[in-house]
Enzyme design. Structure first.
Site, PDB file in Angstrom:
ATOM      1  N   ASP A   1       0.751   5.261   0.050  1.00 28.61           N
ATOM      2  CA  ASP A   1       0.001   6.509   0.198  1.00 28.61           C
ATOM      3  C   ASP A   1       0.614   7.599  -0.681  1.00 28.61           C
ATOM      4  OD1 ASP A   1      -2.119   6.101   2.098  1.00 28.61           O
ATOM      5  OD2 ASP A   1      -0.568   5.773   3.610  1.00 28.61           O
TER       6      ASP A   1
ATOM      7  N   ASP B   1      -6.737   0.734   3.917  1.00 25.57           N
ATOM      8  CA  ASP B   1      -6.201   1.799   4.758  1.00 25.57           C
ATOM      9  C   ASP B   1      -7.042   3.068   4.865  1.00 25.57           C
ATOM     10  OD1 ASP B   1      -4.155   2.536   6.527  1.00 25.57           O
ATOM     11  OD2 ASP B   1      -3.215   3.791   5.002  1.00 25.57           O
TER      12      ASP B   1
ATOM     13  N   HIS C   1       0.849  -1.191   0.000  1.00 27.28           N
ATOM     14  CA  HIS C   1       0.000   0.000   0.000  1.00 27.28           C
ATOM     15  C   HIS C   1       0.883   1.240   0.000  1.00 27.28           C
ATOM     16  CE1 HIS C   1      -3.024   2.923   0.816  1.00 27.28           C
ATOM     17  NE2 HIS C   1      -2.560   3.177   2.037  1.00 27.28           N
TER      18      HIS C   1
END
Length: 357
Positions: free
Chosen positions: A179, A291, A177
């Site tokens: 961001d 998330d 993941h």
């Protein structure tokens, strides 16, 4: 035109009076100052020239004024005729108390709910129990006890003889993941971490055909795609074709679901899907949402309307996650609570089974 003639006659009379006065002045000047006759005559001619220019200018102004008045008169006549033609309509509108003209307002734009969704919502399904989250909230204390190995997870124990008859299936999904914005800037994350993750993904997946990897944030993936050569691009396309590499959700970012407006959620999904269609010919059908700060029922509704078949969520309260685990309801259909008809959505893993971590 009649007014113009009057001004012309009046101006001509003034002109004659002025000429006669000048003549008398000139004649008197000749008697009083014969030596200055030439000088006085020259002066009188200059005065006559100036006077003539002023009279000409006055006539031009009168002509322009006449034209303006004529235009105004024509406009008034046309307006009067228009009012007469529409007098019936004007008299039909009664602005007295309690009576106003009717205004037509366009209906709001709405997204229709498919009929099959309504039928589905009224049925019970064998794939999962019928869970009402409002009831779950009432029975959970939402405390945070020490969970052992994982602070708020479970005290992990098992009976070594429990799996003798049937082996335990564990699904491991390698992913990363990324961001687009958190502790570093977008470019700093890309330079320090993201580009290396994707470069290694291409190498490691080709080393072993049993390996799998998923990716969701297209904002990073598009930046990486623009930086690699055609050979690496071809390798990525092959990995997608054989199923080793999969794009999940495919939004420009992994959208926030707590405070984002639904328009922004749709817009970023369009941005990512358009890029995927143009560059890879890929349309994601599974969603990966690990998330966001909580999960909104709007997101699965939008995904289902976009053609998705399943999704995985992760950030829910630990008490709810533990409750679902003990009740074996971690895999479920998600129905929205608004309106008469409910849209449903499967919250599951890509292949139909998952373990929320």
């Amino acid at each position: 035109m009649k007014l113009s003639r009057q001004f012309t006659v009046f101006g001509s009379a003034i002109f004659c009076v002025v000429i006669f006065s000048l003549y008398l002045m000139l004649d008197r000047g000749q008697l009083d100052h014969p030596k200055d006759l030439k000088r006085e005559g020259t002066f009188s001619k200059g005065q006559l020239s100036i006077l003539q220019e002023k009279i000409d200018h006055l006539e031009r102004l009168l002509a322009e004024n006449n034209e303006i008045i004529s235009n105004i008169r024509d406009s008034v006549i046309n307006l009067s005729e228009s009012v007469k033609d529409n007098r019936g309509n004007l008299e039909a509108i009664n602005f007295s108390k309690g009576s106003f003209p009717e205004f037509h307002v366009l209906p709001p734009l709405v997204i229709p709910i498919e009929l099959e969704d309504c039928h589905f919502a009224s049925k019970r399904h064998a794939h999962g129990s019928d869970v009402q989250m409002l009831d779950v909230y009432d029975i959970l204390p939402f405390d945070n006890p020490d969970g052992g190995v994982w602070k708020q997870g479970f005290d992990i124990t098992y009976d070594e003889h429990e799996w003798d008859s049937e082996p335990l299936q564990v699904f491991v999904v390698p992913h990363s993941h990324n961001d687009p914005g958190w502790l570093k800037t977008f470019d700093d994350y890309y330079r320090d971490q993201t580009q290396h993750i994707l470069n290694n993904m291409v190498i490691k997946l080709q080393e072993d055909e049993r390996r799998r990897f998923i990716w969701s944030e297209i904002s990073y993936f598009s930046k990486w795609w623009d930086s690699i050569d055609s050979q690496k691009r071809d390798a990525v396309k092959r990995l997608i074709e054989v199923g080793q590499f999969e794009i999940v959700t495919g939004g420009w970012v992994m959208t926030d679901e707590a405070s984002a407006h639904y328009f922004a959620m749709i817009d970023q999904l369009l941005e990512g899907h358009q890029w995927l269609e143009k560059n890879l010919g890929v349309t994601p059908r599974s969603s990966w949402s690990v998330d966001p700060f909580g999960h909104s029922s709007t997101m699965p509704y939008l995904l289902k309307q976009s053609g998705f078949g399943d999704m995985l969520i992760q950030r829910i309260h630990y008490s709810i996650k533990k409750h679902f685990a003990t009740q074996k309801t971690l895999e479920f259909f998600w129905r929205q609570s608004w309106g008469r008809c409910f849209s449903l959505f499967i919250t599951t893993f890509t292949k139909g089974n998952f373990l929320v971590t």
